[in-house]
Design a protein around this motif. Sequence first.
Motif, PDB file in Angstrom:
ATOM      1  N   GLY A   1       0.787  -1.231   0.000  1.00 59.16           N
ATOM      2  CA  GLY A   1       0.000   0.000   0.000  1.00 59.16           C
ATOM      3  C   GLY A   1       0.811   1.269   0.000  1.00 59.16           C
ATOM      4  O   GLY A   1       0.273   2.346   0.275  1.00 59.16           O
TER       5      GLY A   1
ATOM      6  N   LYS B   1       3.054   3.165  -2.538  1.00 59.18           N
ATOM      7  CA  LYS B   1       3.623   3.245  -3.886  1.00 59.18           C
ATOM      8  C   LYS B   1       4.876   4.110  -3.925  1.00 59.18           C
ATOM      9  O   LYS B   1       5.757   3.887  -4.761  1.00 59.18           O
ATOM     10  CB  LYS B   1       2.583   3.731  -4.893  1.00 59.18           C
ATOM     11  CG  LYS B   1       2.163   5.183  -4.779  1.00 59.18           C
ATOM     12  CD  LYS B   1       1.201   5.534  -5.905  1.00 59.18           C
ATOM     13  CE  LYS B   1       0.860   7.018  -5.911  1.00 59.18           C
ATOM     14  NZ  LYS B   1      -0.016   7.374  -7.051  1.00 59.18           N
TER      15      LYS B   1
ATOM     16  N   ASP C   1       8.379   2.824  -5.482  1.00 57.09           N
ATOM     17  CA  ASP C   1       8.959   3.582  -6.594  1.00 57.09           C
ATOM     18  C   ASP C   1      10.367   4.054  -6.250  1.00 57.09           C
ATOM     19  O   ASP C   1      11.289   3.978  -7.070  1.00 57.09           O
ATOM     20  CB  ASP C   1       8.049   4.765  -6.920  1.00 57.09           C
ATOM     21  CG  ASP C   1       8.279   5.320  -8.321  1.00 57.09           C
ATOM     22  OD1 ASP C   1       8.843   4.602  -9.165  1.00 57.09           O
ATOM     23  OD2 ASP C   1       7.885   6.472  -8.563  1.00 57.09           O
TER      24      ASP C   1
ATOM     25  N   ASP D   1       4.006  12.374 -11.811  1.00 56.66           N
ATOM     26  CA  ASP D   1       3.423  11.625 -10.711  1.00 56.66           C
ATOM     27  C   ASP D   1       3.776  12.185  -9.340  1.00 56.66           C
ATOM     28  O   ASP D   1       3.343  11.656  -8.335  1.00 56.66           O
ATOM     29  CB  ASP D   1       3.886  10.165 -10.764  1.00 56.66           C
ATOM     30  CG  ASP D   1       3.256   9.406 -11.914  1.00 56.66           C
ATOM     31  OD1 ASP D   1       3.780   8.347 -12.246  1.00 56.66           O
ATOM     32  OD2 ASP D   1       2.256   9.884 -12.475  1.00 56.66           O
TER      33      ASP D   1
ATOM     34  N   THR E   1       2.730   2.000 -10.476  1.00 56.50           N
ATOM     35  CA  THR E   1       3.022   2.073  -9.045  1.00 56.50           C
ATOM     36  C   THR E   1       1.829   1.624  -8.199  1.00 56.50           C
ATOM     37  O   THR E   1       2.001   0.999  -7.147  1.00 56.50           O
ATOM     38  CB  THR E   1       3.437   3.498  -8.638  1.00 56.50           C
ATOM     39  OG1 THR E   1       2.470   4.438  -9.114  1.00 56.50           O
ATOM     40  CG2 THR E   1       4.805   3.848  -9.233  1.00 56.50           C
ATOM     41  N   ASN E   2       0.628   1.928  -8.652  1.00 58.03           N
ATOM     42  CA  ASN E   2      -0.550   1.448  -7.927  1.00 58.03           C
ATOM     43  C   ASN E   2      -0.688  -0.066  -8.020  1.00 58.03           C
ATOM     44  O   ASN E   2      -1.126  -0.717  -7.068  1.00 58.03           O
ATOM     45  CB  ASN E   2      -1.822   2.119  -8.466  1.00 58.03           C
ATOM     46  CG  ASN E   2      -1.995   3.539  -7.970  1.00 58.03           C
ATOM     47  OD1 ASN E   2      -1.706   3.829  -6.816  1.00 58.03           O
ATOM     48  ND2 ASN E   2      -2.450   4.424  -8.836  1.00 58.03           N
TER      49      ASN E   2
ATOM     50  N   ALA F   1       1.695  -1.336  -5.457  1.00 57.41           N
ATOM     51  CA  ALA F   1       1.249  -1.035  -4.095  1.00 57.41           C
ATOM     52  C   ALA F   1       0.104  -1.928  -3.645  1.00 57.41           C
ATOM     53  O   ALA F   1       0.011  -2.290  -2.462  1.00 57.41           O
ATOM     54  CB  ALA F   1       0.845   0.434  -3.995  1.00 57.41           C
ATOM     55  N   TYR F   2      -0.762  -2.311  -4.579  1.00 53.46           N
ATOM     56  CA  TYR F   2      -1.943  -3.093  -4.206  1.00 53.46           C
ATOM     57  C   TYR F   2      -1.882  -4.533  -4.708  1.00 53.46           C
ATOM     58  O   TYR F   2      -2.886  -5.250  -4.680  1.00 53.46           O
ATOM     59  CB  TYR F   2      -3.207  -2.387  -4.700  1.00 53.46           C
ATOM     60  CG  TYR F   2      -3.357  -1.029  -4.060  1.00 53.46           C
ATOM     61  CD1 TYR F   2      -3.664  -0.918  -2.698  1.00 53.46           C
ATOM     62  CD2 TYR F   2      -3.128   0.139  -4.773  1.00 53.46           C
ATOM     63  CE1 TYR F   2      -3.761   0.318  -2.085  1.00 53.46           C
ATOM     64  CE2 TYR F   2      -3.213   1.381  -4.167  1.00 53.46           C
ATOM     65  CZ  TYR F   2      -3.542   1.463  -2.826  1.00 53.46           C
ATOM     66  OH  TYR F   2      -3.622   2.698  -2.214  1.00 53.46           O
TER      67      TYR F   2
ATOM     68  N   ARG G   1      -1.402  -5.916  -7.687  1.00 54.23           N
ATOM     69  CA  ARG G   1      -2.142  -6.246  -8.902  1.00 54.23           C
ATOM     70  C   ARG G   1      -1.192  -6.606 -10.045  1.00 54.23           C
ATOM     71  O   ARG G   1      -0.023  -6.222 -10.023  1.00 54.23           O
ATOM     72  CB  ARG G   1      -3.023  -5.063  -9.308  1.00 54.23           C
ATOM     73  CG  ARG G   1      -4.109  -4.752  -8.292  1.00 54.23           C
ATOM     74  CD  ARG G   1      -4.803  -3.436  -8.574  1.00 54.23           C
ATOM     75  NE  ARG G   1      -5.805  -3.137  -7.558  1.00 54.23           N
ATOM     76  CZ  ARG G   1      -6.225  -1.920  -7.250  1.00 54.23           C
ATOM     77  NH1 ARG G   1      -5.714  -0.864  -7.892  1.00 54.23           N
ATOM     78  NH2 ARG G   1      -7.125  -1.738  -6.320  1.00 54.23           N
TER      79      ARG G   1
ATOM     80  N   THR H   1      -6.562  -1.194 -14.958  1.00 51.94           N
ATOM     81  CA  THR H   1      -6.591   0.045 -14.173  1.00 51.94           C
ATOM     82  C   THR H   1      -5.405   0.942 -14.479  1.00 51.94           C
ATOM     83  O   THR H   1      -5.507   2.171 -14.407  1.00 51.94           O
ATOM     84  CB  THR H   1      -6.594  -0.262 -12.665  1.00 51.94           C
ATOM     85  OG1 THR H   1      -5.429  -1.041 -12.339  1.00 51.94           O
ATOM     86  CG2 THR H   1      -7.839  -1.044 -12.269  1.00 51.94           C
ATOM     87  N   ASP H   2      -4.254   0.358 -14.820  1.00 54.77           N
ATOM     88  CA  ASP H   2      -3.029   1.115 -15.061  1.00 54.77           C
ATOM     89  C   ASP H   2      -2.161   0.338 -16.054  1.00 54.77           C
ATOM     90  O   ASP H   2      -2.424  -0.826 -16.355  1.00 54.77           O
ATOM     91  CB  ASP H   2      -2.226   1.307 -13.757  1.00 54.77           C
ATOM     92  CG  ASP H   2      -2.985   2.074 -12.701  1.00 54.77           C
ATOM     93  OD1 ASP H   2      -2.963   3.320 -12.758  1.00 54.77           O
ATOM     94  OD2 ASP H   2      -3.600   1.431 -11.828  1.00 54.77           O
TER      95      ASP H   2
END
Length: 327
Positions: free
Chosen positions: A30, A32, A36, A64, A93-94, A97-98, A100, A189-190
Amino acid sequence: MEAPTKNLALDLVRVTEAAALASARWLGRGDKESGDKAAVDAMRKSFAALDIQGTVIIGEGEKDDAPMLYNGEKLGSGTGARVDVAVDPVEGTNLLAYGRPNAISVVGVAPAGAMFNPGPSFYMKKLVAPWEARNAIDIEAPVKDNLLKISKALGKDVDDLTVFILDKPRHAKIIQEIRAAGARIALHTDGDITGSLMAVDPRNEIDVMMGTGGTPEGVLSAVAIRIMGGAMQAKLDPQKADEKAAIIEAGIDTRPVYSVTDLVKSDDLFFAATGITGGSFLGAVKFSGRGATTHSLSMRGLTGTVRYIDAVHDFTRLMKVSNVPYD
């Protein structure tokens, strides 16, 4: 433009491997920014060992507000060929962090002066397809027309096409049009660099990537697309008033349609990517008791060589000869 004097492709894989190994420790935590930063620090140290005079043309930090390999930063030992460098230490980065899929670490290199400099442009509309569809794509044409022409060029029915598009509110109308045309959709999503690479990689099920994503990511993608022989068109697409004002102030025209050769004006290119979180493109970093395995992609433009590399890293030995923080 001064051409690089050696094959940098495998050297760049070591750079993206280092960034992936360092950032993968932050999978799903969680945070990012820390993930990074770990990738940026590892990438910067790895570049210091390369005999190049590199200048960062494409960096992610300014857009960002993240730890950055900033635009204009000098990379390399300061000897050797002068090159433009495009970096995305963690693309997604998301995603990292999560926890995915499809976060990757990416680097592209070209002779000095060869890369399109996006200046204050943050967002770009893109259309990417395999080489067979190079004469079929038209970024200013309706979605349905593009899908019909691309499907014909690929020898498929429209309902056999799979379109990669980011799941963003700005794409609601395009998504409706894709569905109305009958094509299948892969919503992410990204990660539109990953989407662009999927669209030109014959091993992947993605046929088309479309929609608006980052301008820096578009230029970085263009390095790989030019090497792999894919088709791409792009057009600046500012999303906010301040971005549009900055573009106008810089004297940049948003009307031109850019081809891959406009974005990268050389064939003497090098590209590397390493998977961080895994997924349908490159495998994840997998840690063991004494090291890790990575999965990477390495390309050289002059020869068109594309390598898929699985590497086993022994941290006990590696950290005796490297100052990169793998562990």
